[in-house]
Enzyme design. Sequence first.
Site, PDB file in Angstrom:
ATOM      1  N   ARG A 198     -43.910 111.541  48.151  1.00 22.69           N
ATOM      2  CA  ARG A 198     -43.746 110.883  47.103  1.00 22.69           C
ATOM      3  C   ARG A 198     -44.486 109.441  46.845  1.00 22.69           C
ATOM      4  O   ARG A 198     -44.504 108.828  47.818  1.00 22.69           O
ATOM      5  CB  ARG A 198     -42.046 110.262  47.142  1.00 22.69           C
ATOM      6  CG  ARG A 198     -41.463 109.859  45.936  1.00 22.69           C
ATOM      7  CD  ARG A 198     -39.977 109.086  46.320  1.00 22.69           C
ATOM      8  NE  ARG A 198     -40.028 107.836  46.906  1.00 22.69           N
ATOM      9  CZ  ARG A 198     -39.054 107.170  47.056  1.00 22.69           C
ATOM     10  NH1 ARG A 198     -37.764 107.376  46.443  1.00 22.69           N
ATOM     11  NH2 ARG A 198     -39.096 105.803  47.623  1.00 22.69           N
ATOM     12  N   TYR A 226     -38.742  99.191  42.621  1.00 22.83           N
ATOM     13  CA  TYR A 226     -38.125 100.074  43.326  1.00 22.83           C
ATOM     14  C   TYR A 226     -39.033 101.010  44.127  1.00 22.83           C
ATOM     15  O   TYR A 226     -40.023 101.392  43.726  1.00 22.83           O
ATOM     16  CB  TYR A 226     -37.190 100.940  42.654  1.00 22.83           C
ATOM     17  CG  TYR A 226     -36.610 102.050  43.154  1.00 22.83           C
ATOM     18  CD1 TYR A 226     -35.821 102.045  44.209  1.00 22.83           C
ATOM     19  CD2 TYR A 226     -37.291 103.392  43.304  1.00 22.83           C
ATOM     20  CE1 TYR A 226     -35.222 103.137  45.254  1.00 22.83           C
ATOM     21  CE2 TYR A 226     -36.937 104.409  43.975  1.00 22.83           C
ATOM     22  CZ  TYR A 226     -35.817 104.389  45.011  1.00 22.83           C
ATOM     23  OH  TYR A 226     -35.417 105.383  45.652  1.00 22.83           O
ATOM     24  N   ASP A 229     -40.356 109.001  41.980  1.00 20.71           N
ATOM     25  CA  ASP A 229     -38.767 108.712  41.380  1.00 20.71           C
ATOM     26  C   ASP A 229     -38.777 107.668  40.617  1.00 20.71           C
ATOM     27  O   ASP A 229     -39.218 106.688  40.863  1.00 20.71           O
ATOM     28  CB  ASP A 229     -38.238 108.187  42.815  1.00 20.71           C
ATOM     29  CG  ASP A 229     -36.846 108.123  42.683  1.00 20.71           C
ATOM     30  OD1 ASP A 229     -36.232 108.443  41.784  1.00 20.71           O
ATOM     31  OD2 ASP A 229     -35.899 107.844  43.969  1.00 20.71           O
ATOM     32  N   HIS A 287     -35.685 106.386  39.491  1.00 23.25           N
ATOM     33  CA  HIS A 287     -34.410 105.837  39.967  1.00 23.25           C
ATOM     34  C   HIS A 287     -33.822 105.307  38.809  1.00 23.25           C
ATOM     35  O   HIS A 287     -33.378 103.901  38.684  1.00 23.25           O
ATOM     36  CB  HIS A 287     -34.986 104.671  40.724  1.00 23.25           C
ATOM     37  CG  HIS A 287     -34.048 104.538  41.913  1.00 23.25           C
ATOM     38  ND1 HIS A 287     -32.943 103.681  41.906  1.00 23.25           N
ATOM     39  CD2 HIS A 287     -33.804 105.261  43.198  1.00 23.25           C
ATOM     40  CE1 HIS A 287     -32.382 103.632  43.347  1.00 23.25           C
ATOM     41  NE2 HIS A 287     -32.845 104.708  43.820  1.00 23.25           N
ATOM     42  N   GLU A 309     -38.140 112.331  39.380  1.00 23.60           N
ATOM     43  CA  GLU A 309     -36.795 112.424  40.103  1.00 23.60           C
ATOM     44  C   GLU A 309     -35.953 111.343  39.213  1.00 23.60           C
ATOM     45  O   GLU A 309     -36.492 110.250  38.871  1.00 23.60           O
ATOM     46  CB  GLU A 309     -37.106 111.775  41.549  1.00 23.60           C
ATOM     47  CG  GLU A 309     -35.622 111.833  42.328  1.00 23.60           C
ATOM     48  CD  GLU A 309     -36.065 111.499  43.890  1.00 23.60           C
ATOM     49  OE1 GLU A 309     -36.881 111.804  44.150  1.00 23.60           O
ATOM     50  OE2 GLU A 309     -35.116 110.574  44.294  1.00 23.60           O
ATOM     51  N   GLU A 319     -29.037 112.729  43.803  1.00 23.19           N
ATOM     52  CA  GLU A 319     -28.811 112.124  44.786  1.00 23.19           C
ATOM     53  C   GLU A 319     -27.222 111.172  44.980  1.00 23.19           C
ATOM     54  O   GLU A 319     -26.959 111.186  46.020  1.00 23.19           O
ATOM     55  CB  GLU A 319     -29.855 111.382  45.577  1.00 23.19           C
ATOM     56  CG  GLU A 319     -30.176 110.035  44.864  1.00 23.19           C
ATOM     57  CD  GLU A 319     -31.483 109.403  45.043  1.00 23.19           C
ATOM     58  OE1 GLU A 319     -32.416 109.911  45.373  1.00 23.19           O
ATOM     59  OE2 GLU A 319     -31.336 108.022  45.157  1.00 23.19           O
ATOM     60  N   GLU A 334     -36.156 115.656  51.470  1.00 20.91           N
ATOM     61  CA  GLU A 334     -36.678 114.382  51.649  1.00 20.91           C
ATOM     62  C   GLU A 334     -36.694 113.873  53.486  1.00 20.91           C
ATOM     63  O   GLU A 334     -35.635 114.349  53.940  1.00 20.91           O
ATOM     64  CB  GLU A 334     -35.905 113.358  50.862  1.00 20.91           C
ATOM     65  CG  GLU A 334     -36.291 111.718  50.966  1.00 20.91           C
ATOM     66  CD  GLU A 334     -35.701 110.954  49.996  1.00 20.91           C
ATOM     67  OE1 GLU A 334     -34.441 111.232  49.697  1.00 20.91           O
ATOM     68  OE2 GLU A 334     -36.137 110.033  49.476  1.00 20.91           O
ATOM     69  N   TRP A 355     -30.078 100.199  38.557  1.00 18.34           N
ATOM     70  CA  TRP A 355     -30.856 100.233  39.701  1.00 18.34           C
ATOM     71  C   TRP A 355     -31.007 101.696  40.343  1.00 18.34           C
ATOM     72  O   TRP A 355     -32.083 102.167  40.454  1.00 18.34           O
ATOM     73  CB  TRP A 355     -30.093  99.119  40.788  1.00 18.34           C
ATOM     74  CG  TRP A 355     -31.164  99.070  41.982  1.00 18.34           C
ATOM     75  CD1 TRP A 355     -32.187  98.000  41.785  1.00 18.34           C
ATOM     76  CD2 TRP A 355     -31.290  99.758  43.325  1.00 18.34           C
ATOM     77  NE1 TRP A 355     -33.110  98.075  43.043  1.00 18.34           N
ATOM     78  CE2 TRP A 355     -32.472  99.023  43.884  1.00 18.34           C
ATOM     79  CE3 TRP A 355     -30.625 100.914  43.777  1.00 18.34           C
ATOM     80  CZ2 TRP A 355     -32.892  99.636  45.152  1.00 18.34           C
ATOM     81  CZ3 TRP A 355     -31.242 101.362  44.971  1.00 18.34           C
ATOM     82  CH2 TRP A 355     -32.290 100.652  45.670  1.00 18.34           C
TER      83      TRP A 355
HETATM   84 MG   LIG Z   1     -34.205 108.936  44.743  1.00 15.43          MG
END
Ligand SMILES: [Mg+2]
Length: 404
Positions: A147, A159, A212, A214, A238, A264, A341, A404
């Site tokens: 990633r 992030y 990602d 996020h 992601e 997730e 992951e 976030w």
């Molecule tokens: Mg993630």
Amino acid sequence: MRVVRATVIVTSPGRNFVTLKLTTEDGITGLGDATVNGRELAVAAYLRDHVCPLLIGMDAHRIEHIWHYLYRGAYWRRGPITMAAIAAVDTALWDIKGKVAGLPVYQLLGGASRDGITVYGHANGETVAEVIDQVAGYVDRGYQAVRVQCAVPGVAGTYGVAKTPGRPYEPADGRDRPTETVWSTERYLDFVPGMIAAVRNRFGPELRLLHDVHHRLTPIEAARLGKSLEPAALYWLEDPTPAELQDSFRLIRRHTTTPIAVGEVFNTLWDCEQLIREQLVDFIRASVVHAGGITHLRRIFSYAELYQVRTASHGATDLSPVCMSAALHLDLAVPNFGLQEYMPHTPETDAVFPHGYHFADGYLHPSEEPGLGVEIDEKLAARYPYDPAYLPVALLADGTIHHW
Ligand SMILES: [Mg+2]
């Protein structure tokens, strides 16, 4: 085989973990992870006050029955706290059943469907050059998937970028209030395609690259990003947008062939039922601890299999080695495994939770010990008391709270 003791252990060997330990009348113990990052004590209280007393005297072999007893019996269904508590009980019961059978848990789930678990590591840096260095390190260690996250110029506290160079990325902060970070979608969308193209050009087409988002983008912004990343052939993009509104993924799908991974933060099949049925995503990232344990996550994975959606469980360090062990047994058994992951824990955490899973030849392998193959050193755990910590919040430049 009755449950005679149910103990909740909260420990912070570098970060907070909540662990449920069940003991049967013949002295067999099982462990379950119940950690919800930033809300740890809520799950600990849910277990101690409302679940542990109910478990005493129950037959530890009745895993499916106990799952429904706790899910239907509470009347108030779903949600991260309830489902993490149920997950802890369920995971501990699978651990016990494996120990009684003398078999690792993956054997109880149908046996190995593959030789090892392909995992991805986290490469992150303040600059593209730092990211490329980190990716090279993973490739040298045998990783087949990485990633990539990079600080966005002009955006403070992006992030996925480690605060301390060389340390694993760990967003939870040991303070009594969340850290505030400032977000700019414009700068991010301008920067990311070039960063990922640079990594792809350096490492060639074979390495699986992931990124990602996020939850930071709207659906149409995510569609634009997915389209612009198509030449880089990401393995997945992601959490491109918050997933409460499952319909919004139709809009992304209409515009891009970049594969999408989500989930997730999902707690049950009902958080992703439409996403899977309409084939709006390619990977489902729900985890053992946050999605009701091995019993319910297996149900989500089986449903996903019908629609050619592959598994990609969350595996950051906010899950304890107990959850990671459980994930690996499930990953090894399910036919539609995609990618896992993997962020190694700190040496302090590994010492509190001795475990047999290990990385070799580019793959993670679960322990061959009966059960999950992970224990807890309670004396050592007691040396690390709970330490308040919160995930950050993200704000826009004008002070508006963002995702976030
Ligand atoms: Mg993630």
